[in-house]
Design a protein around this motif. Structure first.
Motif, PDB file in Angstrom:
ATOM      1  N   ASP A 112       0.840  -1.207   0.000  1.00 56.23           N
ATOM      2  CA  ASP A 112       0.000   0.000   0.000  1.00 56.23           C
ATOM      3  C   ASP A 112       0.874   1.257   0.000  1.00 56.23           C
ATOM      4  O   ASP A 112       0.596   2.224  -0.714  1.00 56.23           O
ATOM      5  N   LEU A 113       1.939   1.226   0.787  1.00 56.33           N
ATOM      6  CA  LEU A 113       2.832   2.391   0.849  1.00 56.33           C
ATOM      7  C   LEU A 113       3.466   2.654  -0.521  1.00 56.33           C
ATOM      8  O   LEU A 113       3.440   3.777  -1.019  1.00 56.33           O
ATOM      9  N   ARG A 159       1.204   4.173  -2.922  1.00 52.51           N
ATOM     10  CA  ARG A 159       0.938   5.593  -2.672  1.00 52.51           C
ATOM     11  C   ARG A 159       2.125   6.489  -3.013  1.00 52.51           C
ATOM     12  O   ARG A 159       2.004   7.703  -3.045  1.00 52.51           O
ATOM     13  N   LEU A 160       3.289   5.862  -3.204  1.00 51.61           N
ATOM     14  CA  LEU A 160       4.495   6.649  -3.499  1.00 51.61           C
ATOM     15  C   LEU A 160       4.854   6.636  -4.984  1.00 51.61           C
ATOM     16  O   LEU A 160       5.745   7.368  -5.396  1.00 51.61           O
ATOM     17  N   ASN A 177       6.981  15.439  -5.399  1.00 52.79           N
ATOM     18  CA  ASN A 177       5.689  16.146  -5.371  1.00 52.79           C
ATOM     19  C   ASN A 177       5.549  17.132  -6.525  1.00 52.79           C
ATOM     20  O   ASN A 177       4.479  17.676  -6.747  1.00 52.79           O
ATOM     21  N   PHE A 211      11.692   7.920   4.558  1.00 52.76           N
ATOM     22  CA  PHE A 211      11.179   9.251   4.915  1.00 52.76           C
ATOM     23  C   PHE A 211       9.656   9.255   4.961  1.00 52.76           C
ATOM     24  O   PHE A 211       9.043   9.896   5.806  1.00 52.76           O
ATOM     25  N   TYR A 212       9.054   8.522   4.019  1.00 53.38           N
ATOM     26  CA  TYR A 212       7.590   8.523   3.931  1.00 53.38           C
ATOM     27  C   TYR A 212       6.940   7.396   4.736  1.00 53.38           C
ATOM     28  O   TYR A 212       5.736   7.203   4.661  1.00 53.38           O
ATOM     29  N   THR A 213       7.754   6.623   5.452  1.00 52.80           N
ATOM     30  CA  THR A 213       7.202   5.591   6.333  1.00 52.80           C
ATOM     31  C   THR A 213       7.037   6.218   7.710  1.00 52.80           C
ATOM     32  O   THR A 213       8.014   6.417   8.436  1.00 52.80           O
ATOM     33  N   CYS A 252      -4.508   8.903  -5.540  1.00 50.08           N
ATOM     34  CA  CYS A 252      -3.332   9.749  -5.304  1.00 50.08           C
ATOM     35  C   CYS A 252      -2.038   8.961  -5.113  1.00 50.08           C
ATOM     36  O   CYS A 252      -2.029   7.895  -4.518  1.00 50.08           O
ATOM     37  N   TYR A 253      -0.981   9.507  -5.627  1.00 44.20           N
ATOM     38  CA  TYR A 253       0.391   9.123  -5.285  1.00 44.20           C
ATOM     39  C   TYR A 253       1.173  10.424  -5.306  1.00 44.20           C
ATOM     40  O   TYR A 253       0.662  11.457  -5.800  1.00 44.20           O
ATOM     41  N   ILE A 254       2.363  10.416  -4.798  1.00 47.68           N
ATOM     42  CA  ILE A 254       3.121  11.678  -4.735  1.00 47.68           C
ATOM     43  C   ILE A 254       3.349  12.196  -6.162  1.00 47.68           C
ATOM     44  O   ILE A 254       3.859  11.473  -7.012  1.00 47.68           O
ATOM     45  N   GLY A 255       2.962  13.413  -6.401  1.00 48.81           N
ATOM     46  CA  GLY A 255       3.138  14.021  -7.724  1.00 48.81           C
ATOM     47  C   GLY A 255       1.962  13.803  -8.657  1.00 48.81           C
ATOM     48  O   GLY A 255       1.952  14.323  -9.775  1.00 48.81           O
ATOM     49  N   GLN A 256       0.939  13.061  -8.211  1.00 44.89           N
ATOM     50  CA  GLN A 256      -0.178  12.688  -9.093  1.00 44.89           C
ATOM     51  C   GLN A 256      -0.902  13.907  -9.652  1.00 44.89           C
ATOM     52  O   GLN A 256      -1.261  13.942 -10.833  1.00 44.89           O
ATOM     53  N   GLU A 257      -1.121  14.907  -8.803  1.00 51.59           N
ATOM     54  CA  GLU A 257      -1.880  16.074  -9.257  1.00 51.59           C
ATOM     55  C   GLU A 257      -1.165  16.760 -10.422  1.00 51.59           C
ATOM     56  O   GLU A 257      -1.787  17.129 -11.414  1.00 51.59           O
ATOM     57  N   GLY A 293       2.681   8.411   4.380  1.00 53.24           N
ATOM     58  CA  GLY A 293       3.282   8.833   3.119  1.00 53.24           C
ATOM     59  C   GLY A 293       2.295   8.651   1.991  1.00 53.24           C
ATOM     60  O   GLY A 293       1.492   7.730   1.996  1.00 53.24           O
ATOM     61  N   GLY A 294       2.370   9.528   0.986  1.00 55.58           N
ATOM     62  CA  GLY A 294       1.487   9.411  -0.171  1.00 55.58           C
ATOM     63  C   GLY A 294       0.600  10.627  -0.301  1.00 55.58           C
ATOM     64  O   GLY A 294       0.729  11.589   0.455  1.00 55.58           O
ATOM     65  N   GLY A 295      -0.310  10.576  -1.273  1.00 54.55           N
ATOM     66  CA  GLY A 295      -1.099  11.759  -1.573  1.00 54.55           C
ATOM     67  C   GLY A 295      -0.302  12.645  -2.498  1.00 54.55           C
ATOM     68  O   GLY A 295       0.932  12.524  -2.582  1.00 54.55           O
ATOM     69  N   CYS A 296      -0.969  13.540  -3.174  1.00 59.25           N
ATOM     70  CA  CYS A 296      -0.308  14.328  -4.227  1.00 59.25           C
ATOM     71  C   CYS A 296       0.920  15.083  -3.718  1.00 59.25           C
ATOM     72  O   CYS A 296       1.911  15.225  -4.418  1.00 59.25           O
ATOM     73  N   GLY A 343       2.731  14.449  -0.912  1.00 57.54           N
ATOM     74  CA  GLY A 343       3.750  13.679  -0.192  1.00 57.54           C
ATOM     75  C   GLY A 343       3.268  13.045   1.094  1.00 57.54           C
ATOM     76  O   GLY A 343       3.674  11.952   1.450  1.00 57.54           O
TER      77      GLY A 343
END
Lengths: 349, 118
Positions: A51-52, A55-56, A77, A112-114, A247-252, B43-46, B48
């Motif tokens: 899952d993590l 999302r990344l 991002n 970092f994101y955990t 969503c994932y980082i940078g998705q938008e 963590g995650g989302g647009c 970060g």
């Protein structure tokens, strides 16, 4: 030109084992063997690891079942490329292959994101070795030494194998546009595995031949065409972006660039009428203004000329467009061409 | 970040009275009237990082526990650095956003407001 050490593709085959021509032929028509141990290898454990990572990174990973993997892109991002990853779902963990030399960078990024999740990242670089078989005869050779099972897995799937007494994990990949297999084994078994495959008919190949084949097949590579200067849409990696998973980082940013057609440059093939190679990051000019850059340039034996992968502004990234390529000493006329330069060979049955 | 009338406390997390009332209501509806609210960041989302809100039966051992307006709020220990100074509010009505984190640590926020960067 002969096989040499390379900083770019994670290949550490020593120079001088075979000639460039032999290596190139093995990749195009035989079974080539490369040591790709410079690629990062991480193991993620914990209930929320999949899952993590989902999302990344850009691709849909939640559908993976044990033994199945997918290529995905870690993005910042701002939607820029952090690294191109291969993620394999194992029974109780994930195996992540990173770009050459990027193991620590990716481990740190994930760490970092955990935050609230229960995920542990282990760096396997010291404990394991990674050899790769590639070329139309790779599956046949692997079948001889490991049996039909491991040699017949689908692309991006894995199977356990025993090769010359060495226990290995076999992952079938799209090795720079060629059918191929990554073989992960304990580090102390590296020599035994290597010798078994060479004695069975594989040809050792080094970075130069692999780089030529990669460029001929139009495959961008981590640390070359793929880094934080570019986003996945510019790099032609739309096929490994899910636009529906959420969503994932940078998705938008990525979704907006795609929806509003705001991608400003494209990974492009360039060819020119000489064997002269340009310097690193040579400029591509049109009407006195820079419209692009050549990231990787090689001499293609098949096309008997210089070819390259680079980024060209959208308006000029049209096949047939003629640009001026700046060389160390003068300039050459370069033409934008469709990728790949040459089709991938059929796997021998 | 939405306008707020609640005064932030830099080293803790503040809950508005309205937010606390809505948590109690949701807890009743979920059949957990004694439930606790646990917040964290994943963590995650647009941008970060994404906020996590959960009704739980009990907090984790190392959660930081805050009590305000009769509500017990547990904050995931590792998430705390990203949330210190936050005011948890509730935006109601047809156009409301539900629970809103007014987070002074957020340098960027994505369009939907559930993801932020630091």
């Amino acid at each position: 030109m002969c096989a040499t050490l390379s900083k770019t593709q994670g290949i550490s085959t020593p120079a001088g084992q075979t000639s460039f021509e032999q290596e190139y032929q093995a990749l195009a028509g035989g079974a080539a063997l490369a040591d790709r141990s410079r690629m990062g290898r991480l193991r993620l454990t914990g209930d929320e690891a999949l899952d993590l990572l989902n999302r990344l990174s850009t691709n849909e990973l939640m559908d993976l079942v044990a033994g199945q993997g997918a290529v995905t892109i870690l993005t910042s991002n701002k939607g820029r490329i952090v690294d191109l990853l291969f993620v394999l779902r194992e029974q109780d963990s994930l195996l992540v292959l990173t770009g050459p030399g990027n193991g620590k960078k990716v481990a740190d990024w994930i760490d970092f994101y955990t935050i609230i999740e229960d995920v542990v990242v282990e760096d396997l670089a010291e404990k394991t070795t990674m050899l790769s078989l590639a070329g139309p005869a790779a599956a046949g050779l692997l079948g001889k030494v490991a049996g039909a099972g491991p040699a017949s897995v689908e692309t991006w799937e894995s199977a356990p194998a025993t090769i010359g007494g060495v226990d290995a994990t076999v992952i079938r990949n799209d090795f720079d546009g060629l059918d191929g297999f990554d073989l992960l084994a304990p580090a102390p078994d590296r020599q035994r595995l290597w010798e078994t495959l060479i004695e069975s008919g594989a040809t050792a190949v080094g970075a130069d031949a692999l780089e030529v084949v990669r460029v001929e097949r139009g495959m961008p590579a981590s640390g070359r065409e793929l880094d934080e200067a570019y986003n996945p849409l510019e790099a032609g990696l739309k096929g490994i972006i899910s636009f529906t998973k959420g969503c994932y980082i940078g998705q938008e940013v990525v979704a907006r660039l795609d929806a509003y057609k705001k991608v400003s440059k494209h990974l492009s093939g360039l060819k020119w009428d000489s064997n002269t190679l340009p310097p690193e990051n040579a400029r591509l000019m049109l009407g006195g203004a820079q419209v692009g850059v050549v990231i990787t340039a090689v001499r293609s034996p098949l096309m008997n000329r210089g070819i390259g992968l680079g980024y060209v502004k959208k308006v000029s990234a049209v096949p047939g467009t003629s640009l001026i390529l700046e060389l160390d000493d003068g300039q050459a006329e370069a033409e934008v061409v469709d990728l790949p330069f040459v089709p991938s060979p059929e796997t021998e049955s | 970040m939405t306008q707020t009338s609640v005064k932030p406390k830099p080293l803790t997390i503040t809950i508005s009275k309205q937010a606390a009332e809505h948590v109690e209501e949701f807890a009743r509806q979920a059949g957990k009237p004694e439930g606790y609210l646990r917040v964290g960041v994943k963590g995650g989302g647009c941008s970060g990082l994404t906020y996590v809100l959960d009704l739980v039966d009990q907090f984790k051992e190392d959660d930081k526990v805050i009590e305000e307006h009769g509500l017990k709020l547990g904050v995931d220990r590792k998430s705390y650095v990203f949330l210190a100074g936050t005011i948890l509010e509730f935006s109601g009505g047809l156009n409301g956003k539900g629970f809103v984190f007014n987070n002074p640590n957020a340098k960027t926020t994505c369009g939907c407001g559930t993801s932020f960067g630091v």
